[in-house]
Design a protein around this motif. Structure first.
Motif, short mmCIF file in Angstrom:
data_model
loop_
_atom_site.label_atom_id
_atom_site.label_comp_id
_atom_site.label_asym_id
_atom_site.label_seq_id
_atom_site.Cartn_x
_atom_site.Cartn_y
_atom_site.Cartn_z
N THR A 35 -21.08 64.44 48.47
CA THR A 35 -20.76 64.04 49.83
C THR A 35 -19.24 64.00 49.99
OG1 THR A 35 -22.77 62.72 50.01
CG2 THR A 35 -21.01 62.23 51.57
N TYR A 36 -18.76 64.60 51.08
CA TYR A 36 -17.32 64.61 51.32
C TYR A 36 -17.05 64.64 52.83
CZ TYR A 36 -17.78 69.68 52.06
OH TYR A 36 -18.15 70.93 52.52
N SER A 37 -15.86 64.22 53.21
CA SER A 37 -15.45 64.22 54.61
C SER A 37 -15.05 65.63 55.03
CB SER A 37 -14.28 63.26 54.82
OG SER A 37 -13.74 63.40 56.12
N THR A 38 -15.39 65.99 56.25
CA THR A 38 -14.96 67.26 56.81
C THR A 38 -13.83 67.08 57.82
OG1 THR A 38 -16.70 67.12 58.49
CG2 THR A 38 -17.22 68.32 56.48
N ASN A 39 -13.30 65.88 57.89
CA ASN A 39 -12.21 65.57 58.82
C ASN A 39 -10.93 66.27 58.37
OD1 ASN A 39 -10.08 64.27 60.27
ND2 ASN A 39 -11.40 62.52 60.63
N PRO A 40 -10.25 66.97 59.28
CA PRO A 40 -9.02 67.67 58.89
C PRO A 40 -7.87 66.73 58.52
CG PRO A 40 -9.34 67.80 61.27
CD PRO A 40 -10.61 67.23 60.69
N HIS A 41 -8.04 65.42 58.76
CA HIS A 41 -7.01 64.45 58.39
C HIS A 41 -7.35 63.70 57.10
CE1 HIS A 41 -5.80 64.23 62.92
NE2 HIS A 41 -5.22 65.24 62.29
N GLU A 100 -0.92 61.49 57.09
CA GLU A 100 0.04 60.40 56.94
C GLU A 100 0.22 59.58 58.21
OE1 GLU A 100 2.76 62.12 53.31
OE2 GLU A 100 3.36 62.61 55.36
N LEU A 101 0.21 60.21 59.38
CA LEU A 101 0.35 59.43 60.61
C LEU A 101 -0.88 58.56 60.86
CD1 LEU A 101 2.24 58.79 62.93
CD2 LEU A 101 1.20 60.67 64.22
N PRO A 102 -2.12 59.09 60.71
CA PRO A 102 -3.30 58.22 60.89
C PRO A 102 -3.35 57.07 59.87
CG PRO A 102 -3.94 60.53 61.02
CD PRO A 102 -2.51 60.50 60.55
N SER A 103 -2.94 57.34 58.63
CA SER A 103 -3.02 56.30 57.60
C SER A 103 -1.81 55.39 57.57
CB SER A 103 -3.19 56.94 56.22
OG SER A 103 -2.00 57.64 55.84
N SER A 148 1.11 55.17 38.57
CA SER A 148 -0.01 55.51 39.44
C SER A 148 0.53 55.75 40.85
CB SER A 148 -1.06 54.39 39.46
OG SER A 148 -0.50 53.20 40.01
N TYR A 149 -0.29 56.35 41.68
CA TYR A 149 0.15 56.68 43.04
C TYR A 149 -0.04 55.49 43.97
CZ TYR A 149 -0.12 58.29 47.81
OH TYR A 149 0.05 58.40 49.17
N ARG A 150 0.91 55.28 44.85
CA ARG A 150 0.75 54.34 45.96
C ARG A 150 1.49 54.89 47.16
NH1 ARG A 150 5.08 51.02 47.17
NH2 ARG A 150 6.80 50.90 45.66
N GLY A 151 0.87 54.78 48.33
CA GLY A 151 1.48 55.29 49.54
C GLY A 151 2.63 54.42 50.01
N ILE A 152 3.64 55.04 50.63
CA ILE A 152 4.78 54.31 51.17
C ILE A 152 4.45 53.92 52.61
CG2 ILE A 152 7.26 54.39 51.60
CD1 ILE A 152 6.36 54.81 48.66
N PRO A 153 4.54 52.64 52.97
CA PRO A 153 4.23 52.23 54.36
C PRO A 153 5.15 52.94 55.36
CG PRO A 153 4.35 50.32 52.91
CD PRO A 153 4.84 51.49 52.11
N LEU A 154 4.54 53.47 56.41
CA LEU A 154 5.28 54.16 57.47
C LEU A 154 5.52 53.18 58.61
CD1 LEU A 154 6.42 56.82 58.65
CD2 LEU A 154 4.12 57.30 59.54
N HIS A 155 6.79 52.91 58.90
CA HIS A 155 7.13 51.92 59.92
C HIS A 155 7.49 52.62 61.23
CE1 HIS A 155 8.66 48.16 61.62
NE2 HIS A 155 9.70 48.86 62.05
N GLU A 156 6.99 52.06 62.33
CA GLU A 156 7.27 52.59 63.66
C GLU A 156 7.89 51.50 64.52
OE1 GLU A 156 4.87 54.91 67.29
OE2 GLU A 156 3.80 54.14 65.52
N GLY A 157 8.96 51.84 65.24
CA GLY A 157 9.58 50.87 66.13
C GLY A 157 10.86 50.29 65.57
N ALA A 158 11.24 49.10 66.12
CA ALA A 158 12.49 48.46 65.73
C ALA A 158 12.47 48.10 64.25
CB ALA A 158 12.72 47.21 66.58
N ILE A 159 13.62 48.18 63.64
CA ILE A 159 13.74 47.87 62.21
C ILE A 159 13.87 46.36 62.03
CG2 ILE A 159 15.12 48.22 60.14
CD1 ILE A 159 15.98 50.90 61.30
#
Length: 336
Positions: free
Chosen positions: A63-69, A301-304, A316-327
């Motif tokens: 079973t796997y996702s077919t979502n392009p994201h 990356e934008l959805p997550s 190990s891998y860890r994602g970098i938080p993506l910040h939007e808006g004022a710093i």
């Protein structure tokens, strides 16, 4: 007789009123059911239901996702003490069969090819049943990190120098199967590719102290934030260094940052014009120098709200938080 007639009329009126109330309640009940049905439909639309599929052409259903994201397969290389900083994964394969090599090239494999690849990874190489996940017996060495998202499981496997110590025959067999799986992934992505372009990008900034003055030094033009604010937000405050001539940290040179800042479309356009459509340059601000990188976002990356990067000294891998808006304003570390 008159009293009987009045009683009959009164009864008839009460009956009509009761019937009207029943009719009203029935209508409300029907409406509630309809609204409930609409809500359930929106919560589980046919499009959402089709975002997962199960491939039954292998020895076990996959079973796997077919979502392009949604990322199904992703590889990084690095992690050693002397490893280099990687702005992006080596390979990213998505649920619709699209794949991206680094940040440069993009291609697509068919659904049949994707399912054949998954079948080889699960059936032939048995990656979902490995008894260990890390095959690396020389500490602090670079390795290939393989991320899998199959059968509602998130699995990370590490393939590096292995067999230098006393390893069991079973572990060595699994190690060779993992190596073969990585080779199969690479050999599957041999079709035509085209340049990868993204409409959204993150800004990465690090302060530097010895810029290459033979390069063009640019003036910072955005007024929504300063380079100092971004550098401190992403990499922290550079500590004072009174013993060497280079105070810079390893952030964004060897090590991953704490955050990445999402650029708005006008900000991205301004920087691209300054950089002549390049992705990196040296900027100056208030007498200080900064290395500035525009990092295109991958489809997931934008959805997550995370950025996929890999650095040295990373196990190990860890994602970098993506910040939007004022710093956010940095909070000083309390002195003990």
């Amino acid at each position: 007789m008159q009293d009987a007639c009045q009683e009959t009329l009164s009864f008839t009126a009460r009956t009509r009123k009761w019937a009207g109330n029943v009719f009203f309640l029935c209508c409300m009940a029907i409406a509630a059911v309809q609204l409930s049905g609409c809500s359930l439909f929106n919560a589980s639309s046919p499009q959402q239901q089709q975002q997962k599929t199960t491939f039954t052409g292998s020895s076990q259903p996959i079973t796997y996702s077919t979502n392009p994201h949604d990322v199904l397969i992703r590889t990084f290389y690095g992690g050693g003490l002397n490893g280099s900083f990687s702005l992006a994964p080596q390979i990213s394969i998505y649920g619709d069969g699209s794949y991206i090599l680094g940040l440069d090239r993009q291609g697509t494999i068919s659904s049949d090819t994707l399912q054949q690849l998954l079948s080889e990874l699960v059936d032939t190489d048995g990656l979902l049943q490995l008894k260990r996940q890390q095959f690396l017996d020389i500490p602090d060495q670079n390795a290939t990190f393989l991320e899998l998202s199959l059968d509602d499981k998130q699995i990370e496997l590490v393939y590096g120098p292995f067999g230098n110590q006393q390893e069991s025959a079973d572990d060595l067999d699994q190690y060779h199967r993992l190596g073969q799986a990585l080779k199969t992934i690479t050999e599957t992505l041999t079709g035509p590719t085209h340049p990868y372009h993204s409409s959204t990008s993150a800004l990465l900034v690090r302060q530097i102290f010895h810029p290459d003055l033979t390069r063009t030094i640019l003036d910072w033009q955005l007024d929504q934030f300063t380079l100092s604010q971004v550098a401190i937000f992403e990499c922290g405050i550079v500590p004072p260094d009174e013993t060497s001539s280079n105070a810079e940290t390893g952030c964004l040179k060897y090590l991953i940052p704490d955050y990445a800042l999402l650029l708005t479309a006008p900000q991205l356009q301004t920087l691209k014009l300054q950089l002549s459509n390049q992705t990196e340059g040296i900027f100056t601000e208030q007498g200080l120098y900064y290395d500035v990188t525009i990092r295109p976002l991958l489809p997931d990356e934008l959805p997550s709200k995370t950025i996929a990067m890999f650095g040295s000294a990373q196990g190990s891998y860890r994602g970098i938080p993506l910040h939007e808006g004022a710093i956010p304003t940095p909070t000083p570390t309390p002195i003990p």
